[in-house]
Design a protein around this motif. Structure first.
Motif, mmCIF file in Angstrom:
data_model
loop_
_atom_site.group_PDB
_atom_site.id
_atom_site.type_symbol
_atom_site.label_atom_id
_atom_site.label_comp_id
_atom_site.label_asym_id
_atom_site.label_seq_id
_atom_site.Cartn_x
_atom_site.Cartn_y
_atom_site.Cartn_z
ATOM 1 N N GLU A 355 22.188 -130.821 -60.535
ATOM 2 C CA GLU A 355 22.884 -130.157 -59.439
ATOM 3 C C GLU A 355 21.990 -130.110 -58.208
ATOM 4 O O GLU A 355 20.761 -130.152 -58.308
ATOM 5 C CB GLU A 355 23.309 -128.739 -59.832
ATOM 6 N N ASP A 356 22.641 -130.026 -57.053
ATOM 7 C CA ASP A 356 21.940 -130.033 -55.774
ATOM 8 C C ASP A 356 21.727 -128.594 -55.316
ATOM 9 O O ASP A 356 22.636 -127.964 -54.772
ATOM 10 C CB ASP A 356 22.753 -130.816 -54.745
ATOM 11 N N THR A 357 20.543 -128.074 -55.527
ATOM 12 C CA THR A 357 20.270 -126.678 -55.186
ATOM 13 C C THR A 357 20.247 -126.449 -53.681
ATOM 14 O O THR A 357 20.364 -125.310 -53.225
ATOM 15 C CB THR A 357 18.925 -126.240 -55.780
ATOM 16 N N LYS A 358 20.113 -127.506 -52.912
ATOM 17 C CA LYS A 358 20.113 -127.382 -51.451
ATOM 18 C C LYS A 358 21.517 -127.509 -50.878
ATOM 19 O O LYS A 358 21.712 -127.396 -49.676
ATOM 20 C CB LYS A 358 19.184 -128.438 -50.841
ATOM 21 N N ASN A 359 22.482 -127.779 -51.717
ATOM 22 C CA ASN A 359 23.872 -127.937 -51.272
ATOM 23 C C ASN A 359 24.782 -127.065 -52.127
ATOM 24 O O ASN A 359 25.689 -127.555 -52.809
ATOM 25 C CB ASN A 359 24.287 -129.407 -51.350
ATOM 26 N N ASN A 360 24.499 -125.761 -52.108
ATOM 27 C CA ASN A 360 25.337 -124.776 -52.790
ATOM 28 C C ASN A 360 25.454 -125.044 -54.292
ATOM 29 O O ASN A 360 26.464 -124.738 -54.915
ATOM 30 C CB ASN A 360 26.729 -124.720 -52.161
ATOM 31 N N PHE A 361 24.423 -125.654 -54.877
ATOM 32 C CA PHE A 361 24.356 -125.905 -56.319
ATOM 33 C C PHE A 361 25.521 -126.762 -56.816
ATOM 34 O O PHE A 361 25.978 -126.606 -57.947
ATOM 35 C CB PHE A 361 24.305 -124.581 -57.101
ATOM 36 N N ASN A 431 17.754 -129.409 -60.791
ATOM 37 C CA ASN A 431 17.315 -128.083 -60.350
ATOM 38 C C ASN A 431 15.926 -127.725 -60.849
ATOM 39 O O ASN A 431 15.519 -126.564 -60.784
ATOM 40 C CB ASN A 431 18.320 -127.017 -60.805
ATOM 41 N N ALA A 432 15.154 -128.704 -61.338
ATOM 42 C CA ALA A 432 13.853 -128.420 -61.943
ATOM 43 C C ALA A 432 12.893 -127.746 -60.967
ATOM 44 O O ALA A 432 12.256 -126.741 -61.299
ATOM 45 C CB ALA A 432 13.244 -129.710 -62.496
ATOM 46 N N SER A 433 12.758 -128.282 -59.761
ATOM 47 C CA SER A 433 11.842 -127.689 -58.784
ATOM 48 C C SER A 433 12.294 -126.295 -58.375
ATOM 49 O O SER A 433 11.478 -125.398 -58.154
ATOM 50 C CB SER A 433 11.730 -128.588 -57.540
ATOM 51 N N PHE A 434 13.594 -126.105 -58.279
ATOM 52 C CA PHE A 434 14.132 -124.789 -57.921
ATOM 53 C C PHE A 434 13.780 -123.754 -58.987
ATOM 54 O O PHE A 434 13.394 -122.622 -58.667
ATOM 55 C CB PHE A 434 15.642 -124.877 -57.747
ATOM 56 N N SER A 646 30.726 -139.246 -55.162
ATOM 57 C CA SER A 646 30.072 -138.388 -54.182
ATOM 58 C C SER A 646 29.873 -139.166 -52.892
ATOM 59 O O SER A 646 29.533 -140.360 -52.907
ATOM 60 C CB SER A 646 28.720 -137.919 -54.728
ATOM 61 N N ASP A 647 30.089 -138.487 -51.750
ATOM 62 C CA ASP A 647 29.939 -139.062 -50.410
ATOM 63 C C ASP A 647 31.064 -140.028 -50.029
ATOM 64 O O ASP A 647 30.984 -140.701 -49.008
ATOM 65 C CB ASP A 647 28.586 -139.765 -50.236
ATOM 66 N N THR A 648 32.126 -140.105 -50.854
ATOM 67 C CA THR A 648 33.293 -140.916 -50.465
ATOM 68 C C THR A 648 33.946 -140.307 -49.221
ATOM 69 O O THR A 648 34.150 -139.093 -49.139
ATOM 70 C CB THR A 648 34.326 -140.974 -51.603
ATOM 71 N N LEU A 649 34.290 -141.153 -48.248
ATOM 72 C CA LEU A 649 34.983 -140.684 -47.051
ATOM 73 C C LEU A 649 36.427 -140.363 -47.425
ATOM 74 O O LEU A 649 37.176 -141.233 -47.879
ATOM 75 C CB LEU A 649 34.933 -141.751 -45.963
#
Length: 659
Positions: A355-361, A431-434, A646-649
């Motif tokens: 998961e992307d902890t910098k993008n609202n998880f 999320n390891a670094s988080f 992910s990132d599809t327009l």
């Protein structure tokens, strides 16, 4: 009662819990059968599961189909079935179906499950047994949308905001909404119901007064079929994001012995009241607002009639195998005079997510280029991935669980920090670094975080990460310039080595960079052409782990320097493609890979900033795609039901010049 002998067990689940169940069964000499799909069975199940049955496709619908699960169990020659957690684990109907087909159900009775399955009914029963509950509506009139809205409005009139809407039949943060304003009631109900129906097959909701600063404390219950019920201590599960736990520990720190005793007695009373046997958990919230925390008041939240994800921390401090006990109880064994009720030490579990902890998880499924967990005394892993693997968007994004146990809480934390800094989990985002930032934060060290901890400490956590990166960014740049040409002596590693520590300690040499070890990883059954190098080294007295591989015409390099991770992807025809491609700031993009379940705009729609444009479903969660500016939609580029990456327009804005 007559005792039953289980000889062959069907595991109606997947991933790390399938592996855990197989280990528990193996310790009792019980054979196991599980499912898989794809060209080869997962390595983490080989050698543990007696028979692996290949199916056309693994997906949530398969594991939610009770009749097919029973058919597979019979086809596999099984005489018992273990549901694990999630999916059908808390379905009374499924439990009854298993029993009707002559199989032993490893879990509580269908009657007990039924009584506790609905949070609404569970609240009412808890009140009958004098267990404290938060003010709420446990029997709302859900016959029509209008009646439901009226019930909520009536409750707000009597109790005020904020309120909490949640799925009556589920958990894990799915189908849950906090409401703070009358204008948001109807939409919050609609979204919560939709998510509840998608996740649990039932859209029924309950409403409660929302406790603003709660701690989430739970009691582990174990009961047998002879009427004996015991509490195996408590756990603190307060560190959460999106109402889902990411750190759990036992025992819950900072509580008075008297409070523990009252809470455990309440849990046992409730369990006995519904004639509960097998493993289960009674969850409470504790009002931890500054003006209330001295009272240590707790309120019933729900009862989970299954094994919990976080069960390992209880196992660690009590020295009991809860999965094995589930099987022994299902065979009619008594707990009396056989169970240890005196805990020792402290244990903490981390949930590693894609998961992307910098993008609202938001979930970030994708390839796992290399996975080698660090091992030492007091470290335990529960993993559901191979050394080379992929996290699919079809299921929950949890990758693995890392558990540490020490004499004290501080010792357990220190072991986790060491393990995170010395493991390889090579993928674009996790999320390891988080988790490392949380472990090293003062708020967590004080041992009394609430469920709002991440929300309230987010800025401090970011600053801690930036402070560490100020040092590691320079080291990462140096390493990335050297990693492509490593010529260290390499040994081969496969999924079979995941339970061993393959890294060798190495004293720092006079060189700027020294390499302690390097391994070659392959998974030929599932990823035929991929070969990955994984290893460990030192740079300026800082340890690092790394992964190097090639994938689809690109060089992939991943680094973990003192717990800070870096991912670099360099295509053959480019100098570097680290991070996301440069999209325009206001492009309407899919935040996660998933399915478009609702389109709320069309060509020519005038929208406001933060207006919801589309809704995606990914990993059984719903995600809103909101406008980042006001404007007019020129074209919607996707259709309802379409799968997107992910990132599809998803849609285009009308240009300013065409207005």
């Amino acid at each position: 009662m007559m005792k039953t002998q289980i000889r062959r067990l069907f595991i109606a689940n997947r991933g790390e819990i399938a592996r855990r169940i197989a280990l528990g069964a193996q310790s009792l000499g019980i054979e196991t059968v599980a499912l898989y799909s794809g060209p080869a069975a997962p390595g983490y199940l080989k050698g543990l599961v007696t028979e692996l049955m290949c199916v056309e496709e693994e997906n949530p619908a398969l594991y939610l189909n009770g009749e097919r699960m029973v058919q597979y169990a019979i086809q596999g020659g099984c005489d018992a079935l273990h549901p694990g957690f999630g999916f059908l684990s808390e379905s009374a109907g499924f439990a009854a179906l298993v029993i009707k087909n002559g199989l032993t159900w490893v879990g509580p009775s269908p009657e007990s499950i039924s009584k506790m399955a609905s949070k609404a009914e569970a609240r009412a029963i808890a009140k009958d047994y004098k267990v404290p509950v938060v003010p709420g509506l446990e029997r709302m009139k859900n016959n029509s949308p209008a009646e439901l809205i009226q019930s909520v409005n009536d409750f707000v009139r009597d109790h005020g905001f904020p309120i909490l809407l949640k799925a009556a039949m589920g958990g894990g943060g799915k189908g849950m909404r906090i409401v703070r304003d009358t204008k948001d009631i109807e939409e919050s109900i609609n979204r919560a119901q939709s998510e509840a129906l998608n996740s649990f097959g039932d859209s029924t909701l309950i409403v409660e007064r929302y406790v603003e600063h709660p701690r989430h404390i739970e009691v582990q219950i174990l009961g047998d079929q002879h009427g004996n019920v015991y509490a195996l201590g408590d756990r603190d599960c307060s560190v959460q994001r999106r109402h889902q736990k990411i750190i759990e520990e036992a025992p819950a720190p900072g509580l008075r012995d008297e409070t523990r005793k009252r809470m455990q007695e309440a849990a046992v009373s409730l369990a006995k009241g519904v004639h509960y046997f097998s493993a289960g958990t009674v969850e409470f919230i504790m009002d931890w607002a500054p003006e209330h925390r001295d009272k240590e008041n707790f309120f019933f939240l729900e009862m989970n009639t299954r094994l919990q994800v976080e069960h390992p921390v209880t196992e660690q401090i009590f020295g009991e195998d809860l999965v094995a006990w589930q099987l022994r109880i299902a065979m009619g064994e008594t707990l009396k005079d056989k169970i240890n009720l005196k805990p020792q030490g402290h244990s903490i579990e981390l949930r590693l997510y894609a998961e992307d902890t910098k993008n609202n998880f938001l979930p970030a499924p994708g390839p796992v280029y290399g996975f080698l967990p660090y091992h030492s005394q007091g470290i335990r892993w529960e993993a559901g991935i191979d050394v080379i693997d992929e996290v699919t968007p079809r299921f929950d994004p949890m990758i693995a669980k890392l558990i540490s146990t020490g004499t004290t809480r501080d010792e357990a934390i220190a072991k986790l920090i060491t393990a995170l800094k010395n493991s390889v989990l090579a993928m674009p985002i996790s999320n390891a670094s988080f988790l490392l930032d949380v472990l090293q934060s003062q708020g967590f060290a004080r041992a009394q975080p609430t469920t709002k901890y991440i929300e309230e400490e987010n800025q401090n956590l970011k600053q801690a990460s930036e402070s560490r990166k100020a040092r590691t960014d320079r080291l990462a740049k140096t390493l990335l310039q050297n990693l492509g040409s490593i010529r260290a002596s390499s040994n081969e590693v496969s999924a079979d080595t995941l339970t061993r520590n393959i890294f060798t300690k190495n004293t720092t040499s006079a060189e700027v960079i020294s390499y302690a070890s390097e391994m070659i990883a392959r998974n030929p059954g599932r990823y035929k052409s991929r070969e990955t190098k994984l290893g460990k080294g030192w740079i300026e007295n800082s340890s690092f782990t790394y992964c190097i591989t090639r994938d689809k015409g690109a060089l992939i390099r991943w680094l973990n320097i003192e717990g800070e991770t870096y991912f670099d992807k360099q295509k053959d025809d480019e100098t570097s493609t680290s991070g996301k491609s440069g999209a325009h700031a206001h492009d309407i993009l899919a935040p996660v890979p998933g399915k478009v379940i609702k389109i709320l705009v069309s060509q020519g729609s005038a929208v406001q900033e933060r207006q919801t444009l589309l809704i995606l479903e990914s990993m059984k969660m719903e995600f809103e795609v909101q406008a980042t500016k006001a404007g007019t939609i020129a074209e919607v580029l996707v259709t309802q039901g379409q799968q997107v990456q992910s990132d599809t327009l998803l849609a285009n804005w009308q240009s300013e010049t065409s207005k």
